[in-house]
Design an enzyme around this catalytic site. Structure first.
Site, short mmCIF file in Angstrom:
data_model
loop_
_atom_site.label_atom_id
_atom_site.label_comp_id
_atom_site.label_asym_id
_atom_site.label_seq_id
_atom_site.Cartn_x
_atom_site.Cartn_y
_atom_site.Cartn_z
N SER A 1 0.82 -1.21 0.00
CA SER A 1 0.00 0.00 0.00
C SER A 1 0.85 1.26 0.00
O SER A 1 2.07 1.22 0.22
CB SER A 1 -0.92 0.00 1.22
OG SER A 1 -0.15 0.26 2.38
N CYS A 2 0.19 2.40 -0.18
CA CYS A 2 0.89 3.69 -0.21
C CYS A 2 0.96 4.31 1.18
O CYS A 2 1.03 5.52 1.31
CB CYS A 2 0.20 4.63 -1.17
SG CYS A 2 0.28 4.03 -2.85
N ASP A 3 0.87 3.49 2.22
CA ASP A 3 0.95 4.00 3.58
C ASP A 3 2.32 3.69 4.15
O ASP A 3 2.80 2.56 4.07
CB ASP A 3 -0.14 3.34 4.44
CG ASP A 3 -0.28 4.02 5.79
OD1 ASP A 3 0.76 4.20 6.46
OD2 ASP A 3 -1.40 4.38 6.16
N ASN B 1 -6.55 1.41 -0.62
CA ASN B 1 -5.81 1.54 -1.88
C ASN B 1 -6.45 0.71 -3.01
O ASN B 1 -5.81 0.42 -4.01
CB ASN B 1 -4.35 1.07 -1.73
CG ASN B 1 -3.37 2.22 -1.49
OD1 ASN B 1 -2.24 1.98 -1.13
ND2 ASN B 1 -3.78 3.45 -1.67
#
Ligand code: PLP
Length: 379
Positions: free
Chosen positions: A326-328, A369
């Site tokens: 994910s983009c976290d 996401n």
């Protein structure tokens, strides 16, 4: 990894990420625990993995269930359990949920405060109740101690009060913390609960049950005591505390029952030293991370084992930082405790994460996401 899972992976090559659970292992775990503690009635902690296939298998084996919500109770009943085989084991219940559970025929409720006891008295009159004691969780990789349980003194008070509220004071419970790797935790907790149990009995309270909760461990990255070691310690502690007749014994295994029955199959998205230099750390990004179900990597508490296609060759390994897709920025599974993975590992390789049958499938997000929930296969 069982032969059945290996065959499934080879023949089906299922899309990743996915969880594959071998139901024969669940059955084996149930039998192992029954053998180690024959007098214990197993109340499977549904939250560990509520898949219908697991619940049905356990119903067939004669298991009871520890449920924490109305949907969990419904899942147990749908799998064929009788209401008398289900305990409402969450100390936090809305009054509407207490009423609904009672209407569904549930007769066993936990509490750990005066206020919760009063809620049960009002909305499930006449029910059997048990009080959860706070015990030390030392030795547990995933502790549960701060949020639940009361002191023995207060538990004694409340159990003595229960009959005047129209409830049946049925028993005591505790939880020594999940992934409990020391048998001594049960020994100490049984002494604490045993003393209160005897004092209530002496006061004429017709208490009958001792609920040892869960905690029995799964093997991840290090050895844990065998279930028979837990059984022997528990039986000794019971003999010491109840020299005549043991109370009715309840066990609430979650992790132990399903953990080693499952593996997660995942794909390497990228393996890279992003700085480009040999001194830069090697990052391996998988298509599953903390939001895809690997929530117990929080604080790097549960340390899973990984199998790669390069394990057979005497390939050199480097410690890797393992992260999710994910983009976290917090979607990193292991950074302090780097995972030694083969240098040959590359994008597209499939990796298996072992012993992931418990606390993975239900911990995954529903669409963070845009990633869909984890696929599950029960074989
Ligand atoms: C989570 C839970 C369990 C199961 O714990 P494990 O460590 O998975 O065995 C048992 N009882 C209660 C009340 C729980 O909340």
């Amino acid at each position: 990894m069982t032969p059945k899972i290996t065959r499934f992976l080879t023949e089906q090559s299922p899309a990743t990420p996915c969880l594959i659970v071998d139901l024969d292992v669940v059955e084996q775990q149930y039998k192992n625990l029954t053998e180690a503690l024959p007098e214990g009635r197993i109340f499977y902690a549904v939250k560990a993995n509520p898949a219908p296939a697991i619940l049905k298998k356990l119903v067939a084996l004669g298991s009871c269930f520890d449920a924490a919500s109305i949907p969990e109770i419904e899942m147990c009943l749908a799998a064929g359990a009788q209401p008398s085989q289900v305990s409402y084991g969450n100390t936090l219940k809305k009054v509407g949920q207490i009423r609904q559970a009672r209407e569904m025929g549930i007769d066993l409720f936990v509490f750990d405060s005066a206020e919760e006891l009063e809620k049960i008295a009002e909305h499930a009159p006449g029910a059997r109740v048990f009080c959860r004691l706070a015990v030390e969780n030392e030795g547990a990789d995933w502790p549960l101690s701060r949020k639940f349980g009361t002191t023995t003194a207060h538990a004694g008070e409340l159990m003595r009060r229960a009959p005047s509220l129209g409830l049946i004071p049925h028993g005591l419970s505790f939880h020594v913390g999940s992934q409990q790797t020391g048998v001594a935790a049960y020994d100490r907790a049984i002494d604490i609960a045993g003393a209160l149990y005897r004092s209530l009995k002496a006061d004429g309270i017709d208490i009958r049950m001792l609920n040892l909760g869960g905690g029995y461990p799964t093997t991840y990255n290090r050895d844990v005591p065998d279930i028979h070691a837990f059984g022997e310690t528990i039986i000794k502690a019971l003999d010491r505390n109840f020299p005549g007749e043991h109370p009715e014994l309840l066990l609430e295994p979650g992790r132990y029952m399903v953990g080693r029955a499952g593996i997660v199959s995942t794909e390497v998205i990228l393996a890279s030293r992003r700085g480009g230099a040999e001194k830069d750390p090697r990052w391996v990004y998988l298509d599953i991370g903390r939001f895809g179900g690997m929530a117990e990597t929080e604080g790097e508490a549960i340390r899973y084992l990984f199998r790669t296609p390069h394990d057979q060759s005497d390939e050199t390994r480097s410690p890797c930082i393992l992260a999710g897709p994910s983009c976290d920025g917090v979607d990193i599974m292991y950074e302090k405790n780097r995972v030694p993975l083969p240098n040959a590992l590359k994008s597209g390789d499939r990796i298996e994460i072992l012993a992931t049958g418990a606390y993975v499938s239900t911990y995954c997000s529903t669409g963070f996401n845009g990633f869909p929930p984890l696929e599950e296969h029960y074989i």
